[in-house]
Design an enzyme around this catalytic site. Sequence first.
Site, PDB file in Angstrom:
ATOM      1  N   ASN A 143       0.853  -1.189   0.000  1.00  0.00           N
ATOM      2  CA  ASN A 143       0.000   0.000   0.000  1.00  0.00           C
ATOM      3  C   ASN A 143       0.894   1.246   0.000  1.00  0.00           C
ATOM      4  OD1 ASN A 143      -1.395   2.280   1.119  1.00  0.00           O
ATOM      5  ND2 ASN A 143      -3.067   0.925   1.691  1.00  0.00           N
ATOM      6  N   ASP A 203      -0.152   4.501  -0.177  1.00  0.00           N
ATOM      7  CA  ASP A 203      -0.874   5.736   0.180  1.00  0.00           C
ATOM      8  C   ASP A 203       0.031   6.762   0.860  1.00  0.00           C
ATOM      9  OD1 ASP A 203      -3.236   4.647  -0.706  1.00  0.00           O
ATOM     10  OD2 ASP A 203      -3.978   4.114   1.280  1.00  0.00           O
ATOM     11  N   HIS A 204       0.935   6.259   1.712  1.00  0.00           N
ATOM     12  CA  HIS A 204       1.702   7.206   2.527  1.00  0.00           C
ATOM     13  C   HIS A 204       2.853   7.877   1.779  1.00  0.00           C
ATOM     14  CE1 HIS A 204      -0.977   6.692   5.708  1.00  0.00           C
ATOM     15  NE2 HIS A 204      -0.780   5.388   5.773  1.00  0.00           N
ATOM     16  N   ARG A 254       3.622  18.912   1.431  1.00  0.00           N
ATOM     17  CA  ARG A 254       4.210  20.113   0.840  1.00  0.00           C
ATOM     18  C   ARG A 254       3.375  20.694  -0.305  1.00  0.00           C
ATOM     19  NH1 ARG A 254       9.660  21.616   1.811  1.00  0.00           N
ATOM     20  NH2 ARG A 254       9.768  21.402   4.057  1.00  0.00           N
ATOM     21  N   HIS A 307      -5.680   3.720  -1.872  1.00  0.00           N
ATOM     22  CA  HIS A 307      -7.026   3.977  -1.354  1.00  0.00           C
ATOM     23  C   HIS A 307      -7.446   5.380  -1.805  1.00  0.00           C
ATOM     24  CE1 HIS A 307      -9.734   4.078   2.527  1.00  0.00           C
ATOM     25  NE2 HIS A 307     -10.414   4.349   1.420  1.00  0.00           N
ATOM     26  N   ARG A 310      -9.645   7.859  -1.093  1.00  0.00           N
ATOM     27  CA  ARG A 310     -10.592   8.222  -0.035  1.00  0.00           C
ATOM     28  C   ARG A 310     -11.517   9.343  -0.497  1.00  0.00           C
ATOM     29  NH1 ARG A 310      -9.804   7.035   5.445  1.00  0.00           N
ATOM     30  NH2 ARG A 310     -11.022   8.931   5.758  1.00  0.00           N
ATOM     31  N   ARG A 320      -7.368  12.445   1.093  1.00  0.00           N
ATOM     32  CA  ARG A 320      -6.306  12.753   2.059  1.00  0.00           C
ATOM     33  C   ARG A 320      -4.909  12.394   1.525  1.00  0.00           C
ATOM     34  NH1 ARG A 320      -7.323   9.533   7.487  1.00  0.00           N
ATOM     35  NH2 ARG A 320      -9.131  10.880   7.514  1.00  0.00           N
ATOM     36  N   HIS A 321      -4.817  11.303   0.794  1.00  0.00           N
ATOM     37  CA  HIS A 321      -3.495  10.956   0.238  1.00  0.00           C
ATOM     38  C   HIS A 321      -3.562  10.791  -1.283  1.00  0.00           C
ATOM     39  CE1 HIS A 321      -5.334   7.180   1.403  1.00  0.00           C
ATOM     40  NE2 HIS A 321      -4.973   7.294   2.681  1.00  0.00           N
ATOM     41  N   GLU A 336      -8.644   0.498  -3.139  1.00  0.00           N
ATOM     42  CA  GLU A 336      -9.574   0.488  -2.003  1.00  0.00           C
ATOM     43  C   GLU A 336     -10.569   1.618  -2.187  1.00  0.00           C
ATOM     44  OE1 GLU A 336      -7.529   0.782   1.695  1.00  0.00           O
ATOM     45  OE2 GLU A 336      -6.314  -0.973   1.293  1.00  0.00           O
ATOM     46  N   THR A 338      -7.145   6.133  10.287  1.00  0.00           N
ATOM     47  CA  THR A 338      -6.996   5.101   9.259  1.00  0.00           C
ATOM     48  C   THR A 338      -8.265   4.243   9.290  1.00  0.00           C
ATOM     49  OG1 THR A 338      -5.625   3.256   8.496  1.00  0.00           O
ATOM     50  CG2 THR A 338      -5.714   3.590  10.866  1.00  0.00           C
ATOM     51  N   THR A 339      -8.360   3.217   8.406  1.00  0.00           N
ATOM     52  CA  THR A 339      -9.577   2.393   8.365  1.00  0.00           C
ATOM     53  C   THR A 339      -9.694   1.633   9.693  1.00  0.00           C
ATOM     54  OG1 THR A 339      -8.919   2.077   6.068  1.00  0.00           O
ATOM     55  CG2 THR A 339     -10.876   0.899   6.806  1.00  0.00           C
ATOM     56  N   GLU A 343     -10.829  -9.446   2.855  1.00  0.00           N
ATOM     57  CA  GLU A 343      -9.571  -9.091   3.519  1.00  0.00           C
ATOM     58  C   GLU A 343      -9.888  -8.956   5.003  1.00  0.00           C
ATOM     59  OE1 GLU A 343      -6.917  -6.344   1.658  1.00  0.00           O
ATOM     60  OE2 GLU A 343      -6.223  -5.579   3.592  1.00  0.00           O
ATOM     61  N   HIS A 402      -3.715  -4.611   7.616  1.00  0.00           N
ATOM     62  CA  HIS A 402      -3.838  -3.510   8.562  1.00  0.00           C
ATOM     63  C   HIS A 402      -2.913  -3.662   9.764  1.00  0.00           C
ATOM     64  CE1 HIS A 402      -5.332   0.074  10.418  1.00  0.00           C
ATOM     65  NE2 HIS A 402      -5.895   0.336   9.268  1.00  0.00           N
ATOM     66  N   GLY A 403      -2.045  -2.671   9.888  1.00  0.00           N
ATOM     67  CA  GLY A 403      -1.150  -2.591  11.044  1.00  0.00           C
ATOM     68  C   GLY A 403      -0.038  -3.617  11.036  1.00  0.00           C
ATOM     69  N   GLY A 459       1.068  -1.470   4.398  1.00  0.00           N
ATOM     70  CA  GLY A 459       1.360  -0.088   4.018  1.00  0.00           C
ATOM     71  C   GLY A 459       2.238   0.667   4.996  1.00  0.00           C
ATOM     72  N   HIS A 460       1.634   1.169   6.051  1.00  0.00           N
ATOM     73  CA  HIS A 460       2.293   2.151   6.911  1.00  0.00           C
ATOM     74  C   HIS A 460       3.663   1.704   7.418  1.00  0.00           C
ATOM     75  CE1 HIS A 460       2.983   4.599  10.533  1.00  0.00           C
ATOM     76  NE2 HIS A 460       2.451   5.546   9.783  1.00  0.00           N
TER      77      HIS A 460
HETATM   78  N1  PXP Z   1      -5.793  -3.176   3.905  1.00  0.00           N
HETATM   79  C1  PXP Z   1      -6.802  -2.283   3.957  1.00  0.00           C
HETATM   80  C2  PXP Z   1      -8.145  -2.730   3.467  1.00  0.00           C
HETATM   81  C3  PXP Z   1      -6.605  -0.976   4.439  1.00  0.00           C
HETATM   82  O1  PXP Z   1      -7.636  -0.106   4.483  1.00  0.00           O
HETATM   83  C4  PXP Z   1      -5.303  -0.580   4.827  1.00  0.00           C
HETATM   84  C5  PXP Z   1      -5.052   0.814   5.296  1.00  0.00           C
HETATM   85  O2  PXP Z   1      -5.289   1.697   4.256  1.00  0.00           O
HETATM   86  C6  PXP Z   1      -4.282  -1.546   4.748  1.00  0.00           C
HETATM   87  C7  PXP Z   1      -4.546  -2.836   4.305  1.00  0.00           C
HETATM   88  C8  PXP Z   1      -2.868  -1.220   5.122  1.00  0.00           C
HETATM   89  O3  PXP Z   1      -2.785  -0.953   6.475  1.00  0.00           O
HETATM   90  P1  PXP Z   1      -1.431  -0.417   7.059  1.00  0.00           P
HETATM   91  O4  PXP Z   1      -1.134   0.882   6.367  1.00  0.00           O
HETATM   92  O5  PXP Z   1      -1.708  -0.262   8.515  1.00  0.00           O
HETATM   93  O6  PXP Z   1      -0.375  -1.453   6.763  1.00  0.00           O
END
Ligand code: PXP
Length: 241
Positions: free
Chosen positions: A7, A9-10, A18, A43, A45, A49-50, A70, A100-101, A151, A192-193, A214-215
């Site tokens: 992911n 997004d970040h 910036r 994602h 959104r 946001r990103h 997403e 976050t989600t 998921e 997630h996480g 992702g993060h």
């Molecule tokens: N999967 C889904 C469906 C999500 O919404 C997210 C966060 O956008 C992730 C995975 C990735 O989560 P993380 O950024 O915490 O790794």
Amino acid sequence: MKRLGVNIDHVATIRNARGELHPDPLKAAKIVKKAGADSITIHLREDRRHIKDIDAKKICKIKNLLVNLEISTNPKIVNIALKIKPNYVCIVPENRKEITTEGGLDLTKNRGKLIKIISKFKKKNIRTSLFINPSLKDIEISKQIGTDCIEIHTGHLSNLIKSNKKYSNELSKIKKSSIMASKFGIEVHAGHGLDYKSTRILSNIPSIKEFNIGHFLIGESIFYGLFSVIKKFKKILKKKK
Ligand code: PXP
């Protein structure tokens, strides 16, 4: 071998801080692919946001790159997704104030809406996934809704592992949900996480076929680079059924 979806997004979060063009998520998507990831996730959104519409459009046009978009159930976002045609969509809940989600979809409340959305994507041969909590009831409803994949939200498990708390109950919920979903013919993903430790633990569950991370992965890449971090995750997922 289990698949790794990254992911990005970040990368857009840093760029947007910036209001300029660097770092470009399009470039990140290409590097992530070269580094050996199986797909990328973005994602789009409602609050943009990103990832912005233009990022999603450009990224979906990259050749030989599998893109998982997403989206929420918002009709405007669904229409954009139908137009830009990613390879996959993952439907997630969205709440404007969240960082976050924060949890899985409310399948009981959104059942009718989800059935209609999923059939629209299926007509375009776009793989569908529902982001859900690890609950047998939700797996049962997912089957009735007709999704290709689910998921499982691993945020709670990840938090327990990070804070050195007992996580066996949550892990067992994830295992049972994964087994039931694959018996129903639904492909199981997790996300997630996740960091190295939680990914290693979950990679022992045979029915989980794809991890979306992702993060932590993007954060760790600031220190060690995308190539090295993606290789480390791939090694964790290697040779696992
Ligand atoms: N999967 C889904 C469906 C999500 O919404 C997210 C966060 O956008 C992730 C995975 C990735 O989560 P993380 O950024 O915490 O790794």
